[in-house]
Design a protein around this motif. Structure first.
Motif, PDB file in Angstrom:
ATOM      1  N   GLN A 166     -48.153 -25.849   5.808  1.00 55.72           N
ATOM      2  CA  GLN A 166     -47.107 -26.738   5.335  1.00 55.72           C
ATOM      3  C   GLN A 166     -46.331 -26.170   4.154  1.00 55.72           C
ATOM      4  O   GLN A 166     -45.440 -26.811   3.633  1.00 55.72           O
ATOM      5  CB  GLN A 166     -47.726 -28.087   4.950  1.00 55.72           C
ATOM      6  N   LEU A 167     -46.716 -24.987   3.673  1.00 57.07           N
ATOM      7  CA  LEU A 167     -46.004 -24.405   2.547  1.00 57.07           C
ATOM      8  C   LEU A 167     -44.575 -24.041   2.943  1.00 57.07           C
ATOM      9  O   LEU A 167     -44.346 -23.417   3.965  1.00 57.07           O
ATOM     10  CB  LEU A 167     -46.731 -23.162   2.039  1.00 57.07           C
ATOM     11  N   LYS A 168     -43.651 -24.440   2.100  1.00 56.43           N
ATOM     12  CA  LYS A 168     -42.243 -24.195   2.406  1.00 56.43           C
ATOM     13  C   LYS A 168     -41.537 -23.392   1.308  1.00 56.43           C
ATOM     14  O   LYS A 168     -40.507 -22.787   1.555  1.00 56.43           O
ATOM     15  CB  LYS A 168     -41.503 -25.527   2.571  1.00 56.43           C
ATOM     16  N   TYR A 169     -42.078 -23.451   0.111  1.00 57.93           N
ATOM     17  CA  TYR A 169     -41.311 -22.959  -1.023  1.00 57.93           C
ATOM     18  C   TYR A 169     -42.061 -21.890  -1.818  1.00 57.93           C
ATOM     19  O   TYR A 169     -42.026 -21.865  -3.029  1.00 57.93           O
ATOM     20  CB  TYR A 169     -40.949 -24.124  -1.951  1.00 57.93           C
ATOM     21  N   VAL A 170     -42.764 -21.015  -1.144  1.00 56.67           N
ATOM     22  CA  VAL A 170     -43.584 -20.044  -1.855  1.00 56.67           C
ATOM     23  C   VAL A 170     -42.782 -18.826  -2.282  1.00 56.67           C
ATOM     24  O   VAL A 170     -42.756 -18.452  -3.433  1.00 56.67           O
ATOM     25  CB  VAL A 170     -44.788 -19.609  -1.000  1.00 56.67           C
ATOM     26  N   VAL A 171     -42.126 -18.152  -1.346  1.00 58.69           N
ATOM     27  CA  VAL A 171     -41.436 -16.898  -1.633  1.00 58.69           C
ATOM     28  C   VAL A 171     -40.018 -17.193  -2.122  1.00 58.69           C
ATOM     29  O   VAL A 171     -39.202 -17.741  -1.394  1.00 58.69           O
ATOM     30  CB  VAL A 171     -41.403 -15.996  -0.397  1.00 58.69           C
ATOM     31  N   LYS A 172     -39.755 -16.811  -3.363  1.00 57.59           N
ATOM     32  CA  LYS A 172     -38.437 -17.029  -3.956  1.00 57.59           C
ATOM     33  C   LYS A 172     -37.966 -15.740  -4.606  1.00 57.59           C
ATOM     34  O   LYS A 172     -38.770 -14.901  -5.019  1.00 57.59           O
ATOM     35  CB  LYS A 172     -38.506 -18.143  -5.004  1.00 57.59           C
ATOM     36  N   ASP A 229     -33.759 -16.743  -8.530  1.00 56.93           N
ATOM     37  CA  ASP A 229     -34.015 -18.175  -8.386  1.00 56.93           C
ATOM     38  C   ASP A 229     -35.167 -18.626  -9.285  1.00 56.93           C
ATOM     39  O   ASP A 229     -35.134 -19.720  -9.851  1.00 56.93           O
ATOM     40  CB  ASP A 229     -34.336 -18.499  -6.928  1.00 56.93           C
ATOM     41  N   ILE A 230     -36.205 -17.791  -9.403  1.00 54.64           N
ATOM     42  CA  ILE A 230     -37.327 -18.123 -10.281  1.00 54.64           C
ATOM     43  C   ILE A 230     -36.857 -18.248 -11.722  1.00 54.64           C
ATOM     44  O   ILE A 230     -37.240 -19.169 -12.447  1.00 54.64           O
ATOM     45  CB  ILE A 230     -38.440 -17.055 -10.152  1.00 54.64           C
ATOM     46  N   LYS A 231     -36.018 -17.340 -12.141  1.00 57.50           N
ATOM     47  CA  LYS A 231     -35.489 -17.389 -13.509  1.00 57.50           C
ATOM     48  C   LYS A 231     -34.742 -18.690 -13.754  1.00 57.50           C
ATOM     49  O   LYS A 231     -34.936 -19.359 -14.793  1.00 57.50           O
ATOM     50  CB  LYS A 231     -34.572 -16.193 -13.761  1.00 57.50           C
ATOM     51  N   LEU A 232     -33.886 -19.081 -12.821  1.00 56.30           N
ATOM     52  CA  LEU A 232     -33.134 -20.330 -12.978  1.00 56.30           C
ATOM     53  C   LEU A 232     -34.073 -21.538 -13.036  1.00 56.30           C
ATOM     54  O   LEU A 232     -33.843 -22.469 -13.813  1.00 56.30           O
ATOM     55  CB  LEU A 232     -32.137 -20.492 -11.825  1.00 56.30           C
ATOM     56  N   ALA A 233     -35.120 -21.510 -12.223  1.00 57.29           N
ATOM     57  CA  ALA A 233     -36.069 -22.629 -12.210  1.00 57.29           C
ATOM     58  C   ALA A 233     -36.828 -22.720 -13.530  1.00 57.29           C
ATOM     59  O   ALA A 233     -37.074 -23.817 -14.046  1.00 57.29           O
ATOM     60  CB  ALA A 233     -37.047 -22.469 -11.052  1.00 57.29           C
ATOM     61  N   ILE A 234     -37.202 -21.577 -14.102  1.00 52.68           N
ATOM     62  CA  ILE A 234     -37.892 -21.581 -15.396  1.00 52.68           C
ATOM     63  C   ILE A 234     -36.972 -22.109 -16.487  1.00 52.68           C
ATOM     64  O   ILE A 234     -37.368 -22.929 -17.328  1.00 52.68           O
ATOM     65  CB  ILE A 234     -38.388 -20.162 -15.745  1.00 52.68           C
ATOM     66  N   ASN A 250     -46.005 -22.850 -14.169  1.00 53.10           N
ATOM     67  CA  ASN A 250     -45.935 -23.956 -13.213  1.00 53.10           C
ATOM     68  C   ASN A 250     -44.848 -23.803 -12.162  1.00 53.10           C
ATOM     69  O   ASN A 250     -44.656 -24.703 -11.341  1.00 53.10           O
ATOM     70  CB  ASN A 250     -45.720 -25.280 -13.961  1.00 53.10           C
ATOM     71  N   ILE A 251     -44.139 -22.695 -12.181  1.00 53.24           N
ATOM     72  CA  ILE A 251     -43.046 -22.483 -11.237  1.00 53.24           C
ATOM     73  C   ILE A 251     -43.536 -21.697 -10.017  1.00 53.24           C
ATOM     74  O   ILE A 251     -44.239 -20.692 -10.145  1.00 53.24           O
ATOM     75  CB  ILE A 251     -41.883 -21.724 -11.915  1.00 53.24           C
ATOM     76  N   VAL A 252     -43.176 -22.168  -8.838  1.00 53.71           N
ATOM     77  CA  VAL A 252     -43.553 -21.503  -7.590  1.00 53.71           C
ATOM     78  C   VAL A 252     -43.063 -20.054  -7.591  1.00 53.71           C
ATOM     79  O   VAL A 252     -41.925 -19.767  -7.969  1.00 53.71           O
ATOM     80  CB  VAL A 252     -42.938 -22.265  -6.388  1.00 53.71           C
ATOM     81  N   GLY A 253     -43.940 -19.147  -7.166  1.00 61.33           N
ATOM     82  CA  GLY A 253     -43.586 -17.748  -7.066  1.00 61.33           C
ATOM     83  C   GLY A 253     -43.967 -16.918  -8.264  1.00 61.33           C
ATOM     84  O   GLY A 253     -43.947 -15.689  -8.207  1.00 61.33           O
ATOM     85  N   VAL A 254     -44.338 -17.571  -9.389  1.00 62.91           N
ATOM     86  CA  VAL A 254     -44.745 -16.840 -10.596  1.00 62.91           C
ATOM     87  C   VAL A 254     -46.224 -16.490 -10.491  1.00 62.91           C
ATOM     88  O   VAL A 254     -47.061 -17.358 -10.271  1.00 62.91           O
ATOM     89  CB  VAL A 254     -44.486 -17.681 -11.866  1.00 62.91           C
ATOM     90  N   TRP A 255     -46.562 -15.237 -10.673  1.00 65.52           N
ATOM     91  CA  TRP A 255     -47.969 -14.835 -10.593  1.00 65.52           C
ATOM     92  C   TRP A 255     -48.491 -14.259 -11.903  1.00 65.52           C
ATOM     93  O   TRP A 255     -49.689 -14.072 -12.082  1.00 65.52           O
ATOM     94  CB  TRP A 255     -48.171 -13.826  -9.465  1.00 65.52           C
ATOM     95  N   ARG A 256     -47.591 -14.004 -12.857  1.00 67.65           N
ATOM     96  CA  ARG A 256     -48.012 -13.490 -14.158  1.00 67.65           C
ATOM     97  C   ARG A 256     -46.967 -13.864 -15.190  1.00 67.65           C
ATOM     98  O   ARG A 256     -45.766 -13.881 -14.899  1.00 67.65           O
ATOM     99  CB  ARG A 256     -48.162 -11.968 -14.112  1.00 67.65           C
ATOM    100  N   VAL A 257     -47.406 -14.180 -16.414  1.00 69.20           N
ATOM    101  CA  VAL A 257     -46.480 -14.458 -17.507  1.00 69.20           C
ATOM    102  C   VAL A 257     -46.907 -13.650 -18.727  1.00 69.20           C
ATOM    103  O   VAL A 257     -48.040 -13.775 -19.204  1.00 69.20           O
ATOM    104  CB  VAL A 257     -46.448 -15.952 -17.875  1.00 69.20           C
ATOM    105  N   ASP A 258     -46.021 -12.794 -19.225  1.00 66.15           N
ATOM    106  CA  ASP A 258     -46.237 -12.071 -20.469  1.00 66.15           C
ATOM    107  C   ASP A 258     -45.447 -12.783 -21.560  1.00 66.15           C
ATOM    108  O   ASP A 258     -44.207 -12.771 -21.564  1.00 66.15           O
ATOM    109  CB  ASP A 258     -45.763 -10.614 -20.345  1.00 66.15           C
ATOM    110  N   ASN A 259     -46.175 -13.393 -22.476  1.00 64.38           N
ATOM    111  CA  ASN A 259     -45.544 -14.202 -23.512  1.00 64.38           C
ATOM    112  C   ASN A 259     -45.318 -13.346 -24.754  1.00 64.38           C
ATOM    113  O   ASN A 259     -46.226 -13.149 -25.569  1.00 64.38           O
ATOM    114  CB  ASN A 259     -46.421 -15.413 -23.840  1.00 64.38           C
ATOM    115  N   LEU A 260     -44.109 -12.830 -24.904  1.00 62.74           N
ATOM    116  CA  LEU A 260     -43.754 -11.988 -26.045  1.00 62.74           C
ATOM    117  C   LEU A 260     -42.902 -12.740 -27.063  1.00 62.74           C
ATOM    118  O   LEU A 260     -42.261 -12.126 -27.931  1.00 62.74           O
ATOM    119  CB  LEU A 260     -42.995 -10.746 -25.557  1.00 62.74           C
TER     120      LEU A 260
END
Length: 524
Positions: A268-274, A278-283, A328-338
């Protein structure tokens, strides 16, 4: 000696026995775990099994003392009753129950029995908390307290701001309940079509809702959410997501919880690959909706689903919130917080130290802790002893909310030191969303594995524990146990699956080597 201390040393053993009780008492049918996951039968969800699973999770979680909480389940609806010591524990118990696979809803009848404080002291403390927090200090909020019940009034610009004010009030020692009468006044009127578009986007981009069949109808600013969702905690999340700018009310009564297996959910996954763009805009959209982050507009770079946050931000809590928003955004697998903390204004170490000591003294979670505090060059140092990892993380979170503190050095010792405690590291605990804790201290505290549990027993208990989480697909994870140490391999789709599988394994094993890889597109 408190009852929570009495249960600490054998906690893993108790949990394993409790899981066996779940499976025996509920009539769940399992075969012995084999190398092939396809040969493992799926347990049966029963009311008795759900009750046992909730009780087991309450015992494992250090944010709630399970001694006074009673659990009963009827037709998938869990009822919590009994007593807790503070409002944060009450909400955490609710979230824990909602997070169990198969729970259709939770009725919360727990009663808060806080420490005794005068109404005026509670009122002054809530006002102080609102005025000292970097995100809420500009809010025009009125506070009245009668019989330890606080009422909040005033006007804010968004639903998230309203909820943040309530969360801070609930974190004040002595408060029995909080009535939120704060009104929302939007800066501009929006059409129903604009609102519906924003709600749809939030549903699509929120990893907690990924794969759920949700629809939102909007009329005169009132949102009705319908469809099906895989967990009770997801339903709570969907209702919060629907509160975009311009919304007057949200009705989620037509949204049904239908627990699914991992195999069902994968289809049922519909929104995984972005795309990265688009990921940047969603963040960036998520930042605009977060009252802790909105004023700072951090720089966002996305490369292959990996996110880099740069620039400056006003306080430590906002830095942690920005990282969580990105996770919390779909498609994000790592976050480097600088992000670099750059507070405006002049700050004196002695004043910051006094503020932090006051905040810790009024926090209900830290009521029985012994914490020494010092602030040197705007760096907060925490030392002393606390009863649990949860309290250590809470103390660090409190320090991060002090405007002007640039860094927190957490040297708190958890007693007893030989007990493994895992709460919400290396990520954030979803029981407190959308305002999460995060700690930069040591991730784990080791303890000796239980010698009388066989490796086969530990392996089976871990795989059984995976079943009760709606965010773990046990068929995608391989568990190997040698000498009480569990090794997890396989792929998950985001940090929720990584964190939940890790936690479930640590409930049962002496130690865990988590070699799960995060692969965008995999289920959870």
């Amino acid at each position: 000696m408190t009852s929570s201390r009495l249960t600490r040393r054998p906690r893993v053993t108790v949990h394993c026995r409790w899981l066996r009780l779940i499976l025996v008492s509920s009539g769940a049918q399992l075969c012995i775990a084999s190398v092939s996951h396809a040969a493992t039968k799926t347990p049966t969800i029963t009311d008795r099994g759900l009750t046992s699973a909730v009780e087991s999770s309450l015992r494992y979680d250090k944010g709630v003392s399970p001694v006074g909480v009673d659990v009963d389940t009827s037709q998938g609806i869990v009822t919590l009753s009994g007593t807790v010591h503070d409002l944060l524990a009450k909400e955490r118990a609710l979230r824990i129950a909602e997070s169990i696979r198969g729970v259709l809803g939770v009725i919360d009848r727990t009663v808060v029995t806080p420490v005794s404080r005068s109404d005026e002291d509670i009122r002054k403390t809530i006002l102080w908390s609102l005025l000292e927090d970097p995100a809420t200090k500009a809010y025009q909020i009125g506070v009245s307290v009668k019989g330890a019940v606080a009422t909040l009034t005033g006007t804010v610009g968004s639903y998230a701001e309203r909820q943040l004010a309530e969360r801070l009030a609930k974190g004040v020692k002595g408060a029995k309940d909080v009535r939120n009468d704060i009104t929302i006044s939007y800066f501009q009127k929006r059409t129903d079509a604009e609102i519906a578009s924003d709600v749809k986007a939030r549903f699509q981009w929120d990893i907690w809702l990924n794969g759920d069949a949700l629809t939102a109808a909007v009329k005169d600013g009132k949102v009705t959410v319908s469809g099906t969702i895989g967990s009770a905690i997801g339903k709570e999340r969907a209702a919060d997501d629907a509160w975009v700018s311009g919304v007057m009310s949200v009705d989620d009564t037509a949204l049904k919880v239908e627990p699914r297996t991992g195999h069902d959910a994968r289809h049922q996954l519909k929104y995984v690959v972005k795309s990265d763009a688009d990921i940047k805009l969603a963040i960036q959209a998520a930042f605009r909706l977060d009252p802790r982050v909105a004023a700072f507009a951090p720089d966002v770079t996305v490369e292959g689903g990996g996110v880099i946050l740069g620039g400056s931000i006003g306080n430590l809590k906002a830095k942690a919130a920005a990282e969580q928003d990105a996770h919390n955004i779909v498609g994000v697998w790592r976050v480097d917080n600088l992000l670099t903390v750059r507070s405006k204004g002049s700050f004196v170490d002695s004043d910051l130290e006094k503020q932090l000591k006051t905040a810790v003294a009024w926090d209900p979670v830290l009521d029985r802790s012994t914490i020494d505090i010092a602030v040197i060059n705007r760096v907060a140092y925490l030392s002393g002893e606390v009863d649990s990892r949860f309290e250590s993380v809470e103390a660090e979170d409190v320090a991060s909310r002090i405007d002007g503190v640039l860094l927190v050095r957490n040297h708190l010792k958890v007693e007893p030191a030989d007990v493994f405690i895992y709460d919400d590291l290396p990520f954030f605990s979803y029981f407190d969303w959308p305002y999460y804790h995060r700690s930069s201290s040591d991730m784990y505290q080791a303890r000796e594995p239980e010698p009388y549990l066989s490796d086969a027993r530990i392996k089976k208990d871990i795989e059984d524990a995976f079943f009760w989480s709606p965010f773990v697909d046990r068929g995608a994870i391989t568990v190997a146990v040698h000498g009480g140490v569990a090794t997890l391999t396989g792929t998950v789709g985001n940090w929720i699956g990584w964190r939940e599988a890790d936690k479930d394994a640590r409930k049962n094993a002496g130690d865990v080597l988590n070699r799960l890889t995060i692969k965008p597109g995999a289920w959870w």
